[in-house]
Design a protein around this motif. Sequence first.
Motif, PDB file in Angstrom:
ATOM      1  N   THR A  93       0.860  -1.186   0.000  1.00  0.00           N
ATOM      2  CA  THR A  93       0.000   0.000   0.000  1.00  0.00           C
ATOM      3  C   THR A  93       0.897   1.236   0.000  1.00  0.00           C
ATOM      4  OG1 THR A  93      -0.002   0.101   2.402  1.00  0.00           O
ATOM      5  CG2 THR A  93      -1.746  -1.199   1.383  1.00  0.00           C
ATOM      6  N   VAL A  94       0.282   2.396  -0.189  1.00  0.00           N
ATOM      7  CA  VAL A  94       1.043   3.644  -0.197  1.00  0.00           C
ATOM      8  C   VAL A  94       1.723   3.847   1.163  1.00  0.00           C
ATOM      9  CG1 VAL A  94       0.935   6.149  -0.484  1.00  0.00           C
ATOM     10  CG2 VAL A  94      -0.530   4.690  -1.866  1.00  0.00           C
ATOM     11  N   VAL A 124       5.891   9.597   1.334  1.00  0.00           N
ATOM     12  CA  VAL A 124       4.552   9.647   0.726  1.00  0.00           C
ATOM     13  C   VAL A 124       4.427  10.862  -0.195  1.00  0.00           C
ATOM     14  CG1 VAL A 124       2.088   9.976   1.228  1.00  0.00           C
ATOM     15  CG2 VAL A 124       3.416   8.337   2.562  1.00  0.00           C
ATOM     16  N   LYS A 125       4.929  11.988   0.283  1.00  0.00           N
ATOM     17  CA  LYS A 125       4.872  13.223  -0.504  1.00  0.00           C
ATOM     18  C   LYS A 125       5.567  13.044  -1.853  1.00  0.00           C
ATOM     19  CE  LYS A 125       4.626  17.747   1.473  1.00  0.00           C
ATOM     20  NZ  LYS A 125       5.139  18.558   2.557  1.00  0.00           N
ATOM     21  N   TYR A 155       3.789  10.686  -4.395  1.00  0.00           N
ATOM     22  CA  TYR A 155       2.715  11.300  -5.180  1.00  0.00           C
ATOM     23  C   TYR A 155       3.267  12.248  -6.250  1.00  0.00           C
ATOM     24  CZ  TYR A 155      -1.316   9.290  -2.869  1.00  0.00           C
ATOM     25  OH  TYR A 155      -2.270   8.412  -2.429  1.00  0.00           O
ATOM     26  N   PRO A 193       1.689  10.689  -9.858  1.00  0.00           N
ATOM     27  CA  PRO A 193       0.584  11.583  -9.456  1.00  0.00           C
ATOM     28  C   PRO A 193      -0.788  10.912  -9.435  1.00  0.00           C
ATOM     29  CG  PRO A 193       1.936  12.574 -11.187  1.00  0.00           C
ATOM     30  CD  PRO A 193       2.356  11.154 -11.065  1.00  0.00           C
ATOM     31  N   LYS A 194      -0.997   9.896 -10.254  1.00  0.00           N
ATOM     32  CA  LYS A 194      -2.324   9.286 -10.296  1.00  0.00           C
ATOM     33  C   LYS A 194      -2.472   8.131  -9.315  1.00  0.00           C
ATOM     34  CE  LYS A 194      -3.845  10.888 -14.762  1.00  0.00           C
ATOM     35  NZ  LYS A 194      -2.914  10.874 -15.899  1.00  0.00           N
ATOM     36  N   GLY A 195      -1.703   8.158  -8.233  1.00  0.00           N
ATOM     37  CA  GLY A 195      -1.788   7.100  -7.221  1.00  0.00           C
ATOM     38  C   GLY A 195      -0.576   6.196  -7.290  1.00  0.00           C
ATOM     39  N   PRO A 196       0.341   6.329  -6.311  1.00  0.00           N
ATOM     40  CA  PRO A 196       1.623   5.617  -6.361  1.00  0.00           C
ATOM     41  C   PRO A 196       1.493   4.094  -6.389  1.00  0.00           C
ATOM     42  CG  PRO A 196       1.622   7.263  -4.608  1.00  0.00           C
ATOM     43  CD  PRO A 196       0.225   7.178  -5.123  1.00  0.00           C
ATOM     44  N   LYS A 237      -0.972   2.138  -7.209  1.00  0.00           N
ATOM     45  CA  LYS A 237      -1.636   1.674  -8.424  1.00  0.00           C
ATOM     46  C   LYS A 237      -0.742   1.843  -9.662  1.00  0.00           C
ATOM     47  CE  LYS A 237      -5.596   3.314 -10.893  1.00  0.00           C
ATOM     48  NZ  LYS A 237      -6.729   4.240 -10.863  1.00  0.00           N
TER      49      LYS A 237
END
Lengths: 105, 155
Positions: free
Chosen positions: A65-66, A77-78, A81, A85-88, A90
């Motif tokens: 997970t992120v 986390v920063k 992203y 940008p469209k969800g790390p 995924k």
Amino acid sequence: MPIATYAGMAVTINDEGFFEDPGQWTEAMAPEIARAQGIDELTEPHWQVIKFMRTEFAEKGTGPTVRVLGKTSGVSVKELYQLFPKGPAKMAAKIAGIPKPRGCI
Amino acid sequence: MSDPIQKVSIIVSKGSLEGVYPALIMANGARAEGIEANLFFTFFGLDVVHRSTVDHIKVATVGNPGLHLATMAGGLPGVSSVMTHYLEKKMEKLDIPPIHEFVEMIADTGAGIYACKASTDLFELTRDDLIEQVMDIITVGEFYAMAAGGEIIFT
């Protein structure tokens, strides 16, 4: 099942574009998958995350997970992203040729 | 297939653990899917962004039939703390972060964190009372302007 061609090889993907068989993935395919996701160039931190995804998947059978990525991949986390940008979790899973992580967190 | 959701604005009006987590999980989950997300904390939801309360959000053990606990028992001193501790342990095992850490993480995902002006006025709070992740104290009008073109979720 849809077929996609990356780095000259035909691979099976699902409707969302994730690899059906992570064994078909090679590093040479990653830049092309990334470009289709809007990432023009894979930098060193991108690769760090992609390789971490592959390792986690190999060990645990599912992508991280992120939150796990942020804590253990060495990329915050920063930053994750900013890189994806469209969800790390995924995006990186797609580029790394592993199934979409199914966690809610 | 319908068009994908592009943006969500989530209003958090509750200050109980079970009232707060769903909103945080939805905001974080939206960002994980690449959806733009804003969180707007109002009324008792302000406890989540208040420096002195964010680490003390508890489960409501009275008036909460879902807990299957007699109201009289739920009202005994310490029961809320024990239930909260129990749930926090379970959530930790599932890799769900504690509320404070979760809010920080959600801010890091690029989601907007806002406090409601009417509520901060009501509780006599200023910017300095709120955690650093709060981007601004905004009016309801500013909230609607920000939420334009997206989905609004009230929790």
